[in-house]
Design an enzyme around this catalytic site. Structure first.
Site, PDB file in Angstrom:
ATOM      1  N   HIS A 267       0.823  -1.212   0.000  1.00 45.82           N
ATOM      2  CA  HIS A 267       0.000   0.000   0.000  1.00 45.82           C
ATOM      3  C   HIS A 267       0.857   1.264   0.000  1.00 45.82           C
ATOM      4  O   HIS A 267       1.811   1.393   0.763  1.00 45.82           O
ATOM      5  CB  HIS A 267      -1.031   0.002   1.129  1.00 45.82           C
ATOM      6  CG  HIS A 267      -0.487   0.007   2.523  1.00 45.82           C
ATOM      7  ND1 HIS A 267      -0.147   1.171   3.191  1.00 45.82           N
ATOM      8  CD2 HIS A 267      -0.271  -0.994   3.406  1.00 45.82           C
ATOM      9  CE1 HIS A 267       0.262   0.885   4.409  1.00 45.82           C
ATOM     10  NE2 HIS A 267       0.198  -0.423   4.570  1.00 45.82           N
TER      11      HIS A 267
ATOM     12  N   GLU B 111      -4.949   1.863   2.422  1.00 44.37           N
ATOM     13  CA  GLU B 111      -5.055   0.687   3.280  1.00 44.37           C
ATOM     14  C   GLU B 111      -5.193   1.078   4.746  1.00 44.37           C
ATOM     15  O   GLU B 111      -5.926   0.448   5.508  1.00 44.37           O
ATOM     16  CB  GLU B 111      -3.819  -0.210   3.104  1.00 44.37           C
ATOM     17  CG  GLU B 111      -3.895  -1.546   3.830  1.00 44.37           C
ATOM     18  CD  GLU B 111      -3.410  -1.510   5.273  1.00 44.37           C
ATOM     19  OE1 GLU B 111      -3.662  -2.467   6.003  1.00 44.37           O
ATOM     20  OE2 GLU B 111      -2.775  -0.500   5.673  1.00 44.37           O
ATOM     21  N   GLU B 112      -4.499   2.147   5.140  1.00 44.78           N
ATOM     22  CA  GLU B 112      -4.411   2.476   6.558  1.00 44.78           C
ATOM     23  C   GLU B 112      -5.740   2.905   7.177  1.00 44.78           C
ATOM     24  O   GLU B 112      -6.032   2.564   8.312  1.00 44.78           O
ATOM     25  CB  GLU B 112      -3.359   3.576   6.786  1.00 44.78           C
ATOM     26  CG  GLU B 112      -1.929   3.152   6.498  1.00 44.78           C
ATOM     27  CD  GLU B 112      -1.398   2.132   7.490  1.00 44.78           C
ATOM     28  OE1 GLU B 112      -2.155   1.666   8.353  1.00 44.78           O
ATOM     29  OE2 GLU B 112      -0.208   1.793   7.385  1.00 44.78           O
TER      30      GLU B 112
ATOM     31  N   ASP C  11       3.311  -6.400   3.401  1.00 40.89           N
ATOM     32  CA  ASP C  11       2.872  -5.332   4.302  1.00 40.89           C
ATOM     33  C   ASP C  11       3.222  -5.692   5.745  1.00 40.89           C
ATOM     34  O   ASP C  11       2.420  -5.511   6.652  1.00 40.89           O
ATOM     35  CB  ASP C  11       1.360  -5.089   4.155  1.00 40.89           C
ATOM     36  CG  ASP C  11       0.878  -3.885   4.959  1.00 40.89           C
ATOM     37  OD1 ASP C  11       1.730  -3.053   5.349  1.00 40.89           O
ATOM     38  OD2 ASP C  11      -0.331  -3.781   5.210  1.00 40.89           O
TER      39      ASP C  11
ATOM     40  N   HIS D 192       3.306   2.577  12.696  1.00 44.63           N
ATOM     41  CA  HIS D 192       2.424   3.720  12.913  1.00 44.63           C
ATOM     42  C   HIS D 192       3.028   4.793  13.819  1.00 44.63           C
ATOM     43  O   HIS D 192       2.291   5.611  14.392  1.00 44.63           O
ATOM     44  CB  HIS D 192       1.081   3.271  13.497  1.00 44.63           C
ATOM     45  CG  HIS D 192       0.281   2.393  12.602  1.00 44.63           C
ATOM     46  ND1 HIS D 192      -0.941   1.878  12.965  1.00 44.63           N
ATOM     47  CD2 HIS D 192       0.518   1.927  11.348  1.00 44.63           C
ATOM     48  CE1 HIS D 192      -1.430   1.138  11.985  1.00 44.63           C
ATOM     49  NE2 HIS D 192      -0.539   1.148  10.991  1.00 44.63           N
TER      50      HIS D 192
END
Length: 475
Positions: A284, A330-331, A358, A430
């Site tokens: 992504h 995607e997030e 990923d 993240h």
């Protein structure tokens, strides 16, 4: 030896020699792939540009827009047969000013702690939010407290990742629900805000963001949600034990901006025998905004691009059409993965294999597969080809979020996910330290070579259901 036995022996000998020759050819091709990736690889240089020159790529941001333009241009330079953009509407959420938070103890003592807004959260009021805190270890414990113990307070979810689990993604799955649905459930009981322990094994001062949802709560009922660093969470928990009446303050200015148009970036090498059967490799393109998204998922993006470059570099012409798909969103929405699957269905395209990277750019260990027994047993027969490169972990399980939607409309599709060593992944996931300097060049290149080798073998030996088998093109 009678004639029948002699014929059987001859056939067996021919089959055996042929199988040996195939295995030798496969071994040589895999060796060439690894040699090319480790000596002339492009993935690390691509990641350097994506991370350091473009930076974070949250859906709807300028960084995401620049990443779309740049990756499309790089795929065109690679000499693929087709490169195009696939429009997709994505949510646009902005963080705003840097968040602030502190614990207010006895005698008005103030201790600052690191927090960050969860993606999709509403803001606090301009003056911030100050309230008492109730600590829980999860949503079920919250529900058991009831409204009388929650109303008017900030809910502090403090369930950590399980350190006993060797597979860290399993530990992540064991506590991420409080991040995703914690605000929704707390708001139903009258809470005024939510603070969630960062989902990481590391004990540090980096708060980890991530997606969250309010479900169908009306806007007037939505409460601000933030992640607190693990050190901050430990301090808050200890402080609450000493003083259950303490106050917590935090201020956030994030904002949801509706939807904007973005794109999936797609490149293709057309198959020489089965051009209308598709194999997808992807990662992504979007990332969170605190770091530059090198591990999540810049690594997967450049490794996927490198798969097609490596095939061309070693002179391999795939039988099926091979696509690299760089998915957007995607997030915080999965819009790119769903859009790709929707359009593939609308066009009647049949996909037989999809591979996603990923899980970071760390040393590859193997793959997980969502497939039937026939194909899984075929994969296990390739172990000897991967053993020289220390690839040994072939398991049944999940694949990847973006390729998952393809399963609903492609009977018999084989889904796979690259599985690197995951012990350091959630140190960066993240967070602001998900940066280029955290990626090792050789580990990244090994991952790209491992992916390419799997795609090569799938292209040659995948077991397709009868209704998916297509006659090869006559030369």
């Amino acid at each position: 030896m009678n004639k029948v036995l002699k014929n059987i022996f001859t056939v067996a000998l021919v089959v055996g020699v042929s199988a040996f020759a195939k295995a030798q050819n496969d071994s040589i091709t895999v060796r060439n792939i690894y040699t090319e990736a480790l000596t002339k690889g492009q993935s690390y240089q691509w990641l350097d540009h994506l991370s350091n020159d473009i930076g974070s790529r949250l859906s709807g941001s300028l960084g995401a827009e620049r990443a779309v333009t740049w990756t499309k241009a790089e795929l065109e330079k690679a000499g693929l047969d087709k490169v195009w953009l696939q429009p997709v509407m994505v949510p646009k959420w902005i963080r705003g000013e840097a968040e602030r938070a502190h614990i207010e103890g006895e005698n008005a003592r103030i201790t600052s702690v690191p927090i960050c807004a969860l993606g999709g959260s509403v803001a606090t009021k301009s003056v911030g939010l100050r309230a008492n805190v109730v600590e829980v270890m999860g949503i079920e414990e919250l529900k058991a407290l009831g409204e009388e113990n929650v109303k008017g307070k900030i809910v502090f979810y403090n369930r950590p990742m399980n350190d006993e689990l060797i597979r860290t993604f399993q530990a992540y799955g064991g506590c991420v629900d409080q991040r995703y649905a914690g605000a929704m459930e707390a708001a139903k009981l009258g809470a005024v805000g939510v603070i969630v322990r960062s989902v990481t094994h590391s004990i540090d001062d980096y708060p980890h963001t991530g997606s969250m949802s309010y479900g169908d709560l009306p806007a007037s009922k939505r409460i601000p949600a933030a992640a607190i660093s693990t050190k901050g969470a430990n301090l808050l928990s200890t402080s609450l034990k000493l003083n259950p009446e303490l106050k917590f303050f935090y201020k956030m200015s994030c904002k949801n901006m509706g939807e904007v148009e973005s794109y999936n970036v797609i490149g293709e090498i057309t198959g020489s025998e089965f051009p209308n059967k598709y194999m997808v490799i992807g990662g992504h393109l979007d990332s969170w905004d605190l770091g530059d998204g090198s591990h999540d998922d810049g690594a997967g993006v450049v490794q996927s691009m490198e798969v097609l470059r490596l095939m061309k570099a070693v002179g391999y012409k795939p039988k099926h059409s091979i696509r690299v798909v760089l998915f957007m969103n995607e997030e915080n929405g999965l819009r790119g993965g769903r859009k790709y699957a929707e359009e593939a269905k609308a066009k009647g395209e049949q996909h037989i294999f999809a591979l996603e990277s990923d899980s970071g750019g760390f040393t590859p260990r193997g793959f997980s597969f969502d497939t039937d027994d026939r194909n899984y047993n075929e994969v296990l027969s390739w172990k000897s080809l991967f053993e020289p490169y220390l690839i040994h972990d072939f398991t049944r399980g999940g694949s990847g979020a973006d390729i998952g939607p393809l399963k609903a409309t492609n009977d018999g599709i084989v889904l796979a996910g690259l599985r690197p060593d995951s012990q350091r992944y959630f140190d960066h996931h993240h967070a602001a330290n998900d940066t280029f300097d955290a990626v090792n060049k050789r580990e990244l290149e090994l991952g790209a070579a491992t992916m390419t080798s799997l795609v090569y073998l799938m292209d040659n030996y995948i077991q397709k259901p009868a209704k998916l088998i297509q006659a090869p093109i006559k030369q």
